[in-house]
Design an enzyme around this catalytic site. Sequence first.
Site, PDB file in Angstrom:
ATOM      1  N   LYS A   4      -2.687   7.658  16.460  1.00 47.80           N
ATOM      2  CA  LYS A   4      -3.931   8.042  15.771  1.00 47.80           C
ATOM      3  C   LYS A   4      -4.174   9.544  15.880  1.00 47.80           C
ATOM      4  O   LYS A   4      -4.593  10.181  14.922  1.00 47.80           O
ATOM      5  CB  LYS A   4      -5.121   7.246  16.315  1.00 47.80           C
ATOM      6  CG  LYS A   4      -5.059   5.785  15.891  1.00 47.80           C
ATOM      7  CD  LYS A   4      -6.394   5.083  15.904  1.00 47.80           C
ATOM      8  CE  LYS A   4      -6.242   3.746  15.183  1.00 47.80           C
ATOM      9  NZ  LYS A   4      -7.374   2.857  15.313  1.00 47.80           N
ATOM     10  N   LYS A  13       2.742  -1.745  11.143  1.00 51.03           N
ATOM     11  CA  LYS A  13       1.968  -2.984  11.249  1.00 51.03           C
ATOM     12  C   LYS A  13       0.846  -2.977  10.211  1.00 51.03           C
ATOM     13  O   LYS A  13       0.377  -1.906   9.815  1.00 51.03           O
ATOM     14  CB  LYS A  13       1.403  -3.155  12.664  1.00 51.03           C
ATOM     15  CG  LYS A  13       0.285  -2.196  13.021  1.00 51.03           C
ATOM     16  CD  LYS A  13      -0.604  -2.736  14.135  1.00 51.03           C
ATOM     17  CE  LYS A  13      -1.846  -1.855  14.240  1.00 51.03           C
ATOM     18  NZ  LYS A  13      -2.974  -2.387  14.919  1.00 51.03           N
ATOM     19  N   LYS A  42      -5.951  -1.853   9.015  1.00 52.15           N
ATOM     20  CA  LYS A  42      -7.062  -1.504   8.120  1.00 52.15           C
ATOM     21  C   LYS A  42      -6.966  -0.057   7.675  1.00 52.15           C
ATOM     22  O   LYS A  42      -7.188   0.269   6.530  1.00 52.15           O
ATOM     23  CB  LYS A  42      -8.394  -1.692   8.853  1.00 52.15           C
ATOM     24  CG  LYS A  42      -8.692  -3.102   9.249  1.00 52.15           C
ATOM     25  CD  LYS A  42     -10.040  -3.149   9.956  1.00 52.15           C
ATOM     26  CE  LYS A  42     -10.069  -4.228  10.999  1.00 52.15           C
ATOM     27  NZ  LYS A  42      -9.784  -3.734  12.357  1.00 52.15           N
TER      28      LYS A  42
END
Length: 325
Positions: free
Chosen positions: A111, A192, A195
């Site tokens: 992230k 993966k 969202k």
Amino acid sequence: MSRIFSGIQPSGSLHIGNYLGAVKNWVELQHKYESFFCIVDYHAITLPYKPDDLRARVADMALGLLAAGLDPAKCTIFVQSMVPEHTELAWIFNTLTPLGELERQTQFKEKASREESVPAGILNYPVLQAADILLYRAELVPVGEDQLQHLELSREIARKWNARFGASGFFPEPKGLLTPARRIMGLDGQAKMSKSLGNTVDLLEDPKSVWEKLKPAVTDPKRVRRTDPGTPEVCNIYHLHKAFSPAATVEHVAVQCRSAGWGCLDCKKVLHESMEKELVPIRARAKEIAAHPAKMKKDLAAGAEHAGSIASGTMTEVKKKMGLT
Ligand code: AQP
């Protein structure tokens, strides 16, 4: 009855990765364990967002979870920010957690690499997660594979706090509970299903839109022409069949793929039908629940009240042991 806790971020729509990796399991487990399921909105504010969007996403997530089969009569379902003890315990755990442990978390590295300026909240995310779980002294945490590293850190934090304050066994060391679909890949076949990566099929998405997404979804990259035989094990669509189709269909799919009997589009059509069998009743339940928003609000408030009563009990003991009161 052992206690379980798990959370989900309202950072977008509930997708089939969340559903197959975690939520479907929650629906089963609520009958066997004293269960707490939390919409973790404090985790979802670590990146920029619009307040009205967040409000709507929390309501959508609650709707999705209830439609998937969580029953407020069987489990405690609530929104994290309605129980302030989560952040209170997180601060305490921050004082015990080495910076190096946080910096080496894979999700942090991923992230942070996408951000120009990295908020401390992204780094401290697993500490808040440890607080979420340990506040309820939960022993089991049903999650997807991506959360196992964070869970290991929760165990270390529990061990450390217990040892530091002479409270052996006060916080249990929580263990993960995985489903067979421990990691669902995104439709791009690259990462993966997530969202924030826009590679999802949402649980409440209408059938037409699901099909529009399945059509271009990545399959076995070596199947360039319709006549090329494929390798089901490397194909994302095959793995979705394993999650949604009956065993006989999965076997048939593998044979048709290996022999190039079916093209990828044929295979996707069958997958779409299998998905519809599971998703139609979920969508129908969502429609019913959405027709009674006051009931949903009341259920969430009752969930927060129950969770809060346990959380405040834990904090009273924690503060006593730490010399804070
Ligand atoms: N692709 C996946 N396969 C299997 N399980 C998954 N989970 C998430 N993605 C997959 C599991 O779903 C639960 C809730 O996840 P979350 O929303 O709390 O956090 P996440 O793992 O970070 O989910 P996303 O979709 O990837 O959200 P963003 O993009 O906002 O970070 C967890 O149990 C998780 O393991």
